[in-house]
Every structure is written in structure tokens, then in C-alpha cells.
Enzyme design. Structure first.
Site, mmCIF file in Angstrom:
data_model
loop_
_atom_site.group_PDB
_atom_site.id
_atom_site.type_symbol
_atom_site.label_atom_id
_atom_site.label_comp_id
_atom_site.label_asym_id
_atom_site.label_seq_id
_atom_site.Cartn_x
_atom_site.Cartn_y
_atom_site.Cartn_z
ATOM 1 N N ARG A 147 0.851 -1.186 0.000
ATOM 2 C CA ARG A 147 0.000 0.000 0.000
ATOM 3 C C ARG A 147 0.887 1.236 0.000
ATOM 4 N NH1 ARG A 147 -3.671 -1.290 5.146
ATOM 5 N NH2 ARG A 147 -1.615 -1.834 5.940
ATOM 6 N N ASP A 174 0.842 5.763 0.338
ATOM 7 C CA ASP A 174 0.069 6.934 0.762
ATOM 8 C C ASP A 174 -0.429 7.680 -0.474
ATOM 9 O OD1 ASP A 174 1.102 6.234 3.248
ATOM 10 O OD2 ASP A 174 2.750 7.678 3.105
ATOM 11 N N TYR A 203 11.776 0.713 -2.345
ATOM 12 C CA TYR A 203 11.326 2.083 -2.589
ATOM 13 C C TYR A 203 12.508 2.961 -2.984
ATOM 14 C CZ TYR A 203 6.714 1.342 -0.420
ATOM 15 O OH TYR A 203 5.436 0.921 -0.123
ATOM 16 N N ARG A 250 9.240 7.643 4.370
ATOM 17 C CA ARG A 250 9.158 9.107 4.359
ATOM 18 C C ARG A 250 9.747 9.700 5.636
ATOM 19 N NH1 ARG A 250 3.072 10.433 3.424
ATOM 20 N NH2 ARG A 250 3.868 12.486 4.017
#
Length: 209
Positions: free
Chosen positions: A13, A15, A74, A161
């Protein structure tokens, strides 16, 4: 396309505002359809949304995009310059003050391994445990770009993040590597220095056995 109501299961998932370059997903269909026809049909129906099916194939009945995944990757893209973003607006995080990518990379090594990442976890995270094993966290400079690569079996909500935001503080000289280590050890969201915006984050890969 098939007249069926199906659930799409993704490898992970993200954001709102985060991008995906190589997401994996699966659906279970009762109606027989060739992978090529499914790919073409879905791409036609997805227009004009910025989503495209790059490849499609049949898999074993016990294969699951999320639960069979053993690694996720990522990439976070920072544009380190004073000038505003143009074509990359919404696709990167602009940091106008100079960043020391070398210092960021050295500090990032402190986060690699198995840790309690509560400090870097969103209050809305639904993971059963804040303990995760971070396999890779590298920082490199490419011209006025600073690229952060993160790899793990799974991540907490906002983990990447939050790590990037704190590494940027190190790169600006506002934090030391010791400050980053202390934030990790605090296991407290209140110890977080900064949560980087979603614009620069990309899901770049899902790994399977």
C-alpha cells in the site's frame, strides 16, 4: 471487462501522492481470459488515469501478490536546488538548502537491520508490530538529485518518508548521526524530526521466491 466483481490484491500500500513504478497485483477470475487480452482490456478501461498494466501472466492458485512477496523496494527522489520544480512538480521533493549526501549515507547505515521503528511509524499504522528488518538504506547524489534507496520485506506506514525526512536534517547539518540514532532509540513518534512529503516516494519493486 469480465462482468465479475473482483478484488485486486496489491504487493503493498502507498500513501496518497506516492508513486509506483513496478507494483505487482493479482485478481482471481472465473471467466477464462488470456493474459494479453486482460492486459489490453484493462489498459483501455484505465484511460485516462495515469495507471498502466505493463505485463500480465497466469500464476499458481496459491500465489498472492501481497503474502507471497518476500521483499519490497522504494526510491525517494530529492531535487536539491533553489530553483522551483517544473516538470517534476509533484514527482520529487525540492530541498533548497545544500545537502551532504555522504553524511546522509553514513547516518542511514545506523537504521539498517532489525529495529523497533516506532519513531518512524505513523500513528495510523495498522501493522501488528513496529519491529522491522531494514535490509538496505543507501543515499547517493546524482548532480542536483539526492536518491535514497530503501529495501525490506515490509515497511511501516510512513516509515520511508520519516527516515528520509530525518536524513535530510542530517544532510543540512541540523542533526548529527548521533541525533538520528537517539531518535531511533527513543521509540517515540514525538522524537521524529521531519516526515518527508509523499511527492518524492516511488514503489520500485516487489520480490518473490
Amino acid at each position: 471487462m469480465t462482468g465479475e466483481t473482483v478484488a485486486v490484491h496489491a504487493a503493498g500500500r502507498t500513501d496518497a501522492g506516492v508513486h509506483a513504478l513496478a507494483m505487482r497485483a493479482h485478481v482471481e477470475l472465473a471467466r477464462p481470459v488470456t493474459p494479453f487480452r486482460l492486459m489490453e482490456g484493462l489498459n483501455a478501461l484505465l484511460r485516462p488515469h495515469p495507471v498502466a498494466i505493463l505485463a500480465c501472466e497466469a500464476v499458481a492458485d496459491d500465489w498472492h501478490a501481497r503474502f507471497s512477496c518476500i521483499g519490497r523496494a522504494y526510491e525517494y527522489r530529492i531535487v536539491n536546488r533553489r530553483a522551483p520544480l517544473t516538470f517534476e512538480a509533484g514527482l520529487a521533493w525540492r530541498v533548497p538548502t545544500p545537502l551532504d549526501a555522504g553524511a546522509m549515507h553514513e547516518a542511514a547505515r545506523l537504521l539498517v537491520g532489525r529495529h523497533d521503528f516506532t519513531t518512524f511509524r505513523s500513528a495510523h499504522c495498522q501493522s501488528d508490530s513496529p519491529v522491522k528488518t531494514l535490509d538496505r538504506l543507501d543515499v547517493r547524489r546524482e548532480g542536483d538529485r539526492v536518491i535514497v534507496i530503501a529495501e525490506a520485506r515490509s515497511f511501516l506506514h510512513h516509515q520511508v518518508r520519516s527516515m528520509v525526512g530525518c536524513l535530510a536534517l542530517v544532510g543540512q547539518g541540523k542533526w548529527s548521526a548521533a541525533d538520528l540514532a537517539a531518535a531511533l532509540a527513543a521509540r517515540d513518534r514525538a522524537a521524529l524530526g521531519y516526515n518527508a512529503p509523499p511527492d518524492g516516494l516511488y514503489f520500485t519493486g516487489a520480490r518473490y521466491p
